[in-house]
Scaffold this motif. Structure first.
Motif, mmCIF file in Angstrom:
data_model
loop_
_atom_site.group_PDB
_atom_site.id
_atom_site.type_symbol
_atom_site.label_atom_id
_atom_site.label_comp_id
_atom_site.label_asym_id
_atom_site.label_seq_id
_atom_site.Cartn_x
_atom_site.Cartn_y
_atom_site.Cartn_z
ATOM 1 N N LYS A 168 -6.230 -0.876 -0.594
ATOM 2 C CA LYS A 168 -5.418 0.324 -0.846
ATOM 3 C C LYS A 168 -4.135 -0.020 -1.597
ATOM 4 O O LYS A 168 -3.202 0.778 -1.629
ATOM 5 N N ARG A 169 -4.115 -1.192 -2.212
ATOM 6 C CA ARG A 169 -2.914 -1.652 -2.929
ATOM 7 C C ARG A 169 -2.515 -0.657 -4.003
ATOM 8 O O ARG A 169 -3.339 -0.216 -4.801
ATOM 9 N N VAL A 170 -1.225 -0.304 -4.017
ATOM 10 C CA VAL A 170 -0.690 0.546 -5.075
ATOM 11 C C VAL A 170 0.433 -0.156 -5.841
ATOM 12 O O VAL A 170 0.760 0.244 -6.950
ATOM 13 N N LYS A 179 1.381 -6.014 4.505
ATOM 14 C CA LYS A 179 0.200 -5.161 4.674
ATOM 15 C C LYS A 179 -0.959 -5.643 3.795
ATOM 16 O O LYS A 179 -1.702 -4.846 3.235
ATOM 17 N N PHE A 180 -1.102 -6.951 3.700
ATOM 18 C CA PHE A 180 -2.194 -7.497 2.901
ATOM 19 C C PHE A 180 -3.557 -7.168 3.490
ATOM 20 O O PHE A 180 -4.565 -7.283 2.810
ATOM 21 N N ALA A 212 0.813 -1.221 0.000
ATOM 22 C CA ALA A 212 0.000 0.000 0.000
ATOM 23 C C ALA A 212 0.846 1.270 0.000
ATOM 24 O O ALA A 212 0.302 2.364 0.170
ATOM 25 N N ALA A 213 2.171 1.142 -0.195
ATOM 26 C CA ALA A 213 3.045 2.318 -0.182
ATOM 27 C C ALA A 213 4.093 2.176 -1.279
ATOM 28 O O ALA A 213 5.067 1.442 -1.124
#
Length: 85
Positions: free
Chosen positions: A66-68, A60-61, A26-27
Motif C-alpha cells: 500500500k506504499r504511497v 509501516k513496511f 502508506a500515508a
C-alpha cells in the motif's frame, strides 16, 4: 504532527541530541507533514539553539503493498533533512 503539540515541542529542541522524524510509507499526509516539522527544527537551529542529529524514518513496511510515498521522494526529503541540520 498534531498542531496542538507544536507549541510544546518547540521547547524540546533546546536540549535535543537527536530528532527522529517518522512517517508512514502508506500515508502521504504523514510524509507531507514532515515539511512543517523540518522547518520548525531548522528555525530553532537558526535562533542559536542546538543543531541535533536528524533522522528520517519511514515505517509501516509491513504495508509495502500500500506504499504511497516513493523511495525517490523519501531520498529527496532525506537529503534536505541532512543538509538543513
Amino acid at each position: 504532527g498534531q498542531e496542538h503539540y507544536q507549541n510544546v515541542t518547540a521547547g524540546f529542541y533546546d536540549q535535543a541530541d537527536a530528532l527522529v522524524f517518522v512517517y508512514s510509507i502508506a500515508a502521504q499526509d504523514t510524509f507531507d507533514d514532515l515539511k512543517d516539522w523540518l522547518k520548525e527544527a531548522t528555525e530553532a537551529a537558526e535562533r542559536g539553539r542546538t543543531r541535533p542529529l536528524r533522522i528520517l524514518l519511514g515505517n509501516k513496511f509491513d504495508l509495502a503493498g500500500k506504499r504511497v510515498v516513493s523511495v525517490a521522494d523519501a531520498e529527496v526529503r532525506h537529503a534536505y533533512c541532512t543538509q538543513s541540520g
